[in-house]
Write a protein that holds these residues in place. Structure first.
Motif: not given
Length: 255
Positions: A43-48
């Protein structure tokens, strides 16, 4: 893989797209907590996801990586403390050379043990100059590696160390205050390292407020790493996600 894009985020010290990673310690997760964290991260668009730790005392790592790969498209990058922690399920590995210390085992020894396994695997390998910074208390990383961290108030030492790593051919620099840091790596040190090198800069340890995350980004971090604080405050993921998005919009780059 998105992580490869970091190779050209800092041309002539010009800031580019910012990223954030969540560091997952397999010892602190079970299936339920991992699935909950994956939902929040998507949901919070974590990249890695960085997976690993300085001391792993359980056999959870493989199952945690499997759960991530089955339930999320976020890349999984190994953050290993030794050659035993290589897992071919992951997408890539930070091949860490502890350039802030003088312990040959963590400068080249573990790498020799890892080399044939990595060569035969499909893992993307990211050669990384790993630099421990004194942030107020001894960390597991400094104790387990038997090395002395860079003094908190000595940005020139950090800058020259990072510069040496770049000249040796390392492709990333990771400034780390360690798990449980009393305070994060200083903005002055981050800025000094950013000025000294052209390769991507990862910063972690002690980043547990939006203000601290902002300070690291404005000082020149390309990737900020958040870790055990989200176990106590899962809402912090949303704060960091909003901060990263706002920063990238201001720079006219897209996540």
């Amino acid at each position: 893989m998105p992580f490869n894009n970091l190779c050209h985020t800092q041309q002539q010290h010009e800031p580019g797209r910012k990223y954030f990673a969540v560091l997952l310690d397999p010892d602190n997760l079970n299936e339920a907590s991992c699935l909950h964290l994956l939902a929040l991260s998507d949901v919070n668009q974590v990249d890695f996801f960085f997976v690993g730790g300085s001391l792993i005392t359980t056999d959870n790592q493989a199952s945690i990586i499997r759960i991530i790969k089955e339930n999320s498209s976020i890349p999984v990058i190994l953050f290993p403390s030794n050659s035993l922690h290589i897992d071919k399920q992951a997408d890539g590995i930070l091949l860490l050379s502890l350039i802030s210390g003088r312990n040959p085992d963590f400068l080249i020894g573990q790498h020799i043990l890892s080399a044939p396994i990595l060569k035969a695997s499909q893992l993307q390998v990211y050669p990384t100059g790993y630099m421990l910074v004194d942030t107020g208390r001894q960390t597991t990383a400094s104790y387990m590696s038997g090395t002395t961290p860079i003094p908190y108030d000595k940005p020139p030492i950090a800058a020259c160390t990072a510069m040496a790593g770049e000249l040796l051919g390392l492709r990333y620099i990771y400034l780390d205050g360690g798990s449980g840091a009393m305070h994060p790596v200083s903005a002055a040190m981050i800025a000094a390292v950013r000025e000294a090198v052209d390769i991507p800069l990862i910063v972690g340890g002690g980043i547990n407020t939006a203000d601290k995350a902002t300070a690291a980004l404005e000082a020149g971090a390309d990737v900020i790493v958040i870790g055990n604080h989200i176990e106590k405050n899962p809402g912090f993921l949303a704060e960091v996600s909003h901060l990263i998005a706002s920063y990238n919009v201001a720079l006219n780059v897209h996540r």
